[in-house]
Write an enzyme that holds these catalytic residues in place. Structure first.
Site, PDB file in Angstrom:
ATOM      1  N   ASP A  96       0.808  -1.217   0.000  1.00 15.89           N
ATOM      2  CA  ASP A  96       0.000   0.000   0.000  1.00 15.89           C
ATOM      3  C   ASP A  96       0.841   1.267   0.000  1.00 15.89           C
ATOM      4  O   ASP A  96       0.304   2.372   0.057  1.00 15.89           O
ATOM      5  CB  ASP A  96      -0.973   0.009   1.186  1.00 15.89           C
ATOM      6  CG  ASP A  96      -0.289  -0.257   2.516  1.00 15.89           C
ATOM      7  OD1 ASP A  96       0.901  -0.604   2.528  1.00 15.89           O
ATOM      8  OD2 ASP A  96      -0.957  -0.122   3.574  1.00 15.89           O
ATOM      9  N   ASP A 132      10.932   0.817   1.603  1.00 18.39           N
ATOM     10  CA  ASP A 132       9.821   0.953   2.541  1.00 18.39           C
ATOM     11  C   ASP A 132       8.536   1.272   1.784  1.00 18.39           C
ATOM     12  O   ASP A 132       7.683   0.414   1.630  1.00 18.39           O
ATOM     13  CB  ASP A 132      10.125   2.016   3.595  1.00 18.39           C
ATOM     14  CG  ASP A 132       9.206   1.921   4.809  1.00 18.39           C
ATOM     15  OD1 ASP A 132       8.589   0.862   5.006  1.00 18.39           O
ATOM     16  OD2 ASP A 132       9.114   2.905   5.569  1.00 18.39           O
ATOM     17  N   GLY A 151       2.886  -0.681  11.931  1.00 20.61           N
ATOM     18  CA  GLY A 151       2.023   0.362  12.447  1.00 20.61           C
ATOM     19  C   GLY A 151       2.729   1.140  13.537  1.00 20.61           C
ATOM     20  O   GLY A 151       3.956   1.050  13.696  1.00 20.61           O
ATOM     21  N   GLU A 200      12.439   1.811  14.622  1.00 21.93           N
ATOM     22  CA  GLU A 200      12.137   2.877  13.667  1.00 21.93           C
ATOM     23  C   GLU A 200      11.575   4.087  14.423  1.00 21.93           C
ATOM     24  O   GLU A 200      12.149   5.183  14.364  1.00 21.93           O
ATOM     25  CB  GLU A 200      11.130   2.405  12.624  1.00 21.93           C
ATOM     26  CG  GLU A 200      10.756   3.475  11.606  1.00 21.93           C
ATOM     27  CD  GLU A 200       9.601   3.069  10.703  1.00 21.93           C
ATOM     28  OE1 GLU A 200       9.448   3.704   9.643  1.00 21.93           O
ATOM     29  OE2 GLU A 200       8.842   2.137  11.061  1.00 21.93           O
TER      30      GLU A 200
END
Length: 364
Positions: free
Chosen positions: A21, A305, A178, A208
């Site tokens: 996505d 990413d 998430g 991250e």
């Protein structure tokens, strides 16, 4: 370019951390949005691409993730998922990728009535269509799905079971993603216990948007074989300079474990800048700990990413690092060999990838 003018685009590459996505073509978003009556910030493809990049360049992972509200909205039908997956594969192949793992969260694609199994099947159909199209053009690419559970939700065991149901039909691994801070891997113990019992590979987003405790949880609660980003492992590296000629580096226990166990880091330079993942070290690619980790012997890999949000490609990420740190062709080859060895594939298949990379770079 390294290698006396060699085009990075033509080199064989491995992509391990690339979100479905986060890799849509702007024109595809426009056409799929029109079909479902979704309003967009603009219906000009170039301007829409610029909008995604600007919105994502926020310095915050939470703000960065809000751009996915648009992309996931057009990925709620079988047709939309098939098209997005097919184009994803085609775009990777056009960038010289010979093996890619595409990660995505099926639970985010159920608003129009599809089931979890149906969305996985649709993505796999799109992947296979893309592979066939690439093959017709005389190229070869392999693709595996990484099924992701949203770490702030409570469906990880269900999603782990989904991944296992499709492990013979294109799914090669499991991930949680998430908002990282406040949602450690330990929250998903039942899912990770199941996957461990079934000998199913796991990578975990960690290091991250949160620090060493998140990485520790990924390693020991999640049994992660790779770290998604993992860039904040550099906080466990202590550098002491006595003078201009003498520098001493010591590793903390987590960094020592990750390096000594050769646990791959799925680093994504442009994304890490956009989300503020490297804010402790600076705000430029030159400040990224990538080279420090590479020089210290960590198993670094280079990833995109989210190609849409970062307006990038794997070739572009490699070029950014080359310009910043003066890498040569053998360095870029090492990054690809690291990635091939880390792929969620049987040993024999990884050896074939390694041979293909070695041959491709030898011809460069």
């Amino acid at each position: 370019m390294p290698g006396g003018g060699t085009s990075i685009n033509t080199l064989p590459k491995i992509s391990l951390h690339d979100h479905l996505d986060g890799g849509l073509r702007p024109q595809t978003i426009i056409e799929l949005a029109e079909a479902i009556g979704l309003d967009l910030p603009t219906t000009d493809a170039l301007a829409l691409g610029e909008w995604f990049e600007t919105q994502a360049d926020s310095g915050s992972l939470v703000e960065y993730l809000k751009t996915f509200d648009v992309t996931t909205a057009v990925m709620q039908t079988t047709e939309g998922l098939i098209r997005v997956a097919r184009e994803f594969v085609e775009d990777l192949a056009a960038d010289g990728v010979i093996y890619g793992e595409v990660r995505w969260a099926p639970e985010q694609h159920l608003t129009r009535g599809l089931t979890l199994d149906e969305v996985v099947d649709a993505v796999q159909e799109g992947i296979e269509n893309g592979i066939d199209h690439v093959d017709e053009q005389g190229h070869s690419i392999q693709i595996g799905q990484i099924i992701t559970a949203m770490r702030h939700a409570d469906r990880s065991l269900e999603i782990a079971e989904l991944a296992l149901r499709h492990r013979q039909d294109g799914v090669v691994g499991f991930d949680i993603a998430g908002a990282e801070a406040g949602f450690p891997a330990s929250n998903h113990k039942a899912a990770f216990d199941l996957l461990a019992r079934e000998y199913f590979p796991v990578t975990v987003h960690a290091g991250e948007a949160d620090g060493l405790d998140s990485i520790r949880s990924a390693l020991f609660d999640g049994r992660a074989l790779r770290l998604g980003h993992g860039v904040r492992i550099a906080a466990d590296v202590n550098i002491e300079r006595e003078d201009d000629d003498n520098t001493f580096v010591t590793l903390g226990p987590i960094a020592q474990w990750v390096r000594d166990r050769e646990i791959p880091l799925e680093l994504s330079p442009s994304s890490n800048l956009q989300t503020g993942a490297i804010a402790a070290w600076g705000d430029d690619v030159l400040d990224h700990p990538f080279d420090l980790l590479y020089q210290l012997g960590f198993k670094v890999t280079v990833n995109t990413d989210n190609r849409l949000m970062s307006n990038t490609s794997l070739s572009q990420e490699l070029a950014l690092l080359t310009d910043a740190f003066g890498y040569e062709l053998e360095d870029l080859e090492k990054f690809q060999l690291n990635a091939a060895a880390a792929a969620f594939l049987p040993l024999e298949d990884r050896e074939e990838l390694i041979a293909a990379i070695t041959a491709g770079f030898a011809d460069a």
